[in-house]
Scaffold this motif. Structure first.
Motif, PDB file in Angstrom:
ATOM      1  N   ASN A  32      -1.802  -3.018 -21.209  1.00 51.08           N
ATOM      2  CA  ASN A  32      -1.342  -3.796 -20.645  1.00 51.08           C
ATOM      3  C   ASN A  32      -0.491  -4.849 -20.238  1.00 51.08           C
ATOM      4  O   ASN A  32       0.083  -5.438 -20.725  1.00 51.08           O
ATOM      5  N   ALA A  33       0.019  -4.367 -18.857  1.00 47.75           N
ATOM      6  CA  ALA A  33       1.037  -4.222 -18.142  1.00 47.75           C
ATOM      7  C   ALA A  33       0.838  -5.587 -17.458  1.00 47.75           C
ATOM      8  O   ALA A  33       1.406  -6.963 -16.832  1.00 47.75           O
ATOM      9  N   PHE A  34      -1.092  -6.553 -16.920  1.00 48.57           N
ATOM     10  CA  PHE A  34      -0.915  -6.994 -16.615  1.00 48.57           C
ATOM     11  C   PHE A  34      -0.967  -8.198 -17.652  1.00 48.57           C
ATOM     12  O   PHE A  34      -0.911  -9.625 -17.513  1.00 48.57           O
ATOM     13  N   ASN A  35      -0.536  -7.975 -18.811  1.00 45.32           N
ATOM     14  CA  ASN A  35      -0.664  -8.968 -20.597  1.00 45.32           C
ATOM     15  C   ASN A  35       0.721 -10.100 -20.589  1.00 45.32           C
ATOM     16  O   ASN A  35       1.411 -10.726 -21.136  1.00 45.32           O
ATOM     17  N   SER A  36       1.511  -9.619 -19.101  1.00 41.91           N
ATOM     18  CA  SER A  36       3.650 -10.125 -19.507  1.00 41.91           C
ATOM     19  C   SER A  36       3.345 -11.243 -19.021  1.00 41.91           C
ATOM     20  O   SER A  36       1.832 -11.924 -18.728  1.00 41.91           O
ATOM     21  N   ILE A  37       3.724 -12.143 -19.733  1.00 40.94           N
ATOM     22  CA  ILE A  37       4.522 -14.030 -19.112  1.00 40.94           C
ATOM     23  C   ILE A  37       4.423 -13.624 -17.806  1.00 40.94           C
ATOM     24  O   ILE A  37       4.258 -14.768 -17.384  1.00 40.94           O
ATOM     25  N   GLU A  38       5.260 -12.858 -16.871  1.00 44.56           N
ATOM     26  CA  GLU A  38       5.538 -12.895 -15.868  1.00 44.56           C
ATOM     27  C   GLU A  38       4.392 -12.378 -14.915  1.00 44.56           C
ATOM     28  O   GLU A  38       4.182 -12.909 -13.629  1.00 44.56           O
ATOM     29  N   LEU A  40       1.278 -13.179 -15.614  1.00 44.37           N
ATOM     30  CA  LEU A  40      -0.045 -14.477 -15.812  1.00 44.37           C
ATOM     31  C   LEU A  40       0.583 -15.524 -15.313  1.00 44.37           C
ATOM     32  O   LEU A  40       0.167 -16.218 -14.386  1.00 44.37           O
ATOM     33  N   HIS A  41       2.125 -15.363 -15.372  1.00 43.28           N
ATOM     34  CA  HIS A  41       2.580 -16.462 -13.990  1.00 43.28           C
ATOM     35  C   HIS A  41       2.061 -16.439 -12.214  1.00 43.28           C
ATOM     36  O   HIS A  41       2.138 -17.112 -12.018  1.00 43.28           O
ATOM     37  N   GLN A  42       2.385 -14.885 -12.494  1.00 41.48           N
ATOM     38  CA  GLN A  42       1.978 -14.523 -11.343  1.00 41.48           C
ATOM     39  C   GLN A  42       0.322 -14.644 -10.578  1.00 41.48           C
ATOM     40  O   GLN A  42      -0.209 -15.164  -9.494  1.00 41.48           O
ATOM     41  N   ILE A  43      -0.336 -14.352 -11.895  1.00 37.45           N
ATOM     42  CA  ILE A  43      -1.800 -14.221 -11.463  1.00 37.45           C
ATOM     43  C   ILE A  43      -1.886 -15.864 -11.341  1.00 37.45           C
ATOM     44  O   ILE A  43      -3.060 -16.222 -10.591  1.00 37.45           O
ATOM     45  N   LEU A  44      -1.176 -17.096 -11.982  1.00 34.17           N
ATOM     46  CA  LEU A  44      -1.880 -18.419 -12.445  1.00 34.17           C
ATOM     47  C   LEU A  44      -1.156 -19.211 -10.613  1.00 34.17           C
ATOM     48  O   LEU A  44      -1.912 -19.582 -10.120  1.00 34.17           O
ATOM     49  N   GLU A  45      -0.036 -17.947 -10.064  1.00 35.38           N
ATOM     50  CA  GLU A  45       0.420 -19.079  -8.649  1.00 35.38           C
ATOM     51  C   GLU A  45      -0.699 -18.326  -7.848  1.00 35.38           C
ATOM     52  O   GLU A  45      -0.889 -19.281  -7.129  1.00 35.38           O
ATOM     53  N   THR A  46      -0.968 -17.396  -7.611  1.00 29.75           N
ATOM     54  CA  THR A  46      -2.485 -17.007  -7.182  1.00 29.75           C
ATOM     55  C   THR A  46      -3.338 -17.731  -6.519  1.00 29.75           C
ATOM     56  O   THR A  46      -3.216 -17.824  -5.859  1.00 29.75           O
ATOM     57  N   SER A  47      -3.478 -18.011  -7.861  1.00 26.61           N
ATOM     58  CA  SER A  47      -4.782 -19.050  -7.419  1.00 26.61           C
ATOM     59  C   SER A  47      -4.570 -20.320  -7.660  1.00 26.61           C
ATOM     60  O   SER A  47      -5.275 -20.436  -6.795  1.00 26.61           O
ATOM     61  N   LEU A  48      -3.638 -20.566  -8.034  1.00 24.71           N
ATOM     62  CA  LEU A  48      -3.400 -22.120  -7.735  1.00 24.71           C
ATOM     63  C   LEU A  48      -3.198 -22.351  -6.243  1.00 24.71           C
ATOM     64  O   LEU A  48      -3.540 -23.050  -5.581  1.00 24.71           O
ATOM     65  N   GLY A  49      -2.418 -20.952  -5.111  1.00 21.50           N
ATOM     66  CA  GLY A  49      -2.168 -20.873  -4.292  1.00 21.50           C
ATOM     67  C   GLY A  49      -3.607 -20.974  -3.387  1.00 21.50           C
ATOM     68  O   GLY A  49      -3.752 -21.520  -2.180  1.00 21.50           O
ATOM     69  N   ASN A  50      -4.436 -19.801  -3.504  1.00 21.93           N
ATOM     70  CA  ASN A  50      -5.694 -19.505  -3.123  1.00 21.93           C
ATOM     71  C   ASN A  50      -6.482 -21.025  -3.423  1.00 21.93           C
ATOM     72  O   ASN A  50      -7.102 -21.302  -1.728  1.00 21.93           O
ATOM     73  N   ILE A  51      -6.607 -21.909  -4.857  1.00 21.62           N
ATOM     74  CA  ILE A  51      -7.246 -22.953  -4.832  1.00 21.62           C
ATOM     75  C   ILE A  51      -6.847 -24.122  -3.403  1.00 21.62           C
ATOM     76  O   ILE A  51      -7.598 -24.559  -2.707  1.00 21.62           O
TER      77      ILE A  51
END
Length: 64
Positions: A32-38, A40-51
């Motif tokens: 569950n390495a995807f579940n760290s704060i870092e 999740l922050h990167q996933i959010l930043e990538t998603s926002l950038g895509n939008i």
């Protein structure tokens, strides 16, 4: 029935008799390495950038 699970790629069924499951010196944990704060922050930043890119009419992270 077991062959149906293996054919479908049911990993839990495939691992039921794995040699490591019977060892006292082995601990099986989920990945569950995807579940760290870092992460999740990167996933959010990538998603926002895509939008933002989509809304501005540009394309990023294109999969071809």
């Amino acid at each position: 029935m077991a062959s149906e699970h293996i054919a479908k790629g049911d990993i839990q069924t495939q691992l039921l008799d794995h040699i490591l499951l019977n060892r006292d010196d082995v601990v099986i944990t989920p990945h569950n390495a995807f579940n760290s704060i870092e992460a999740l922050h990167q996933i959010l930043e990538t998603s926002l950038g895509n939008i933002r890119s989509f809304l501005s009419g540009t394309s990023v992270n294109i999969v071809e």
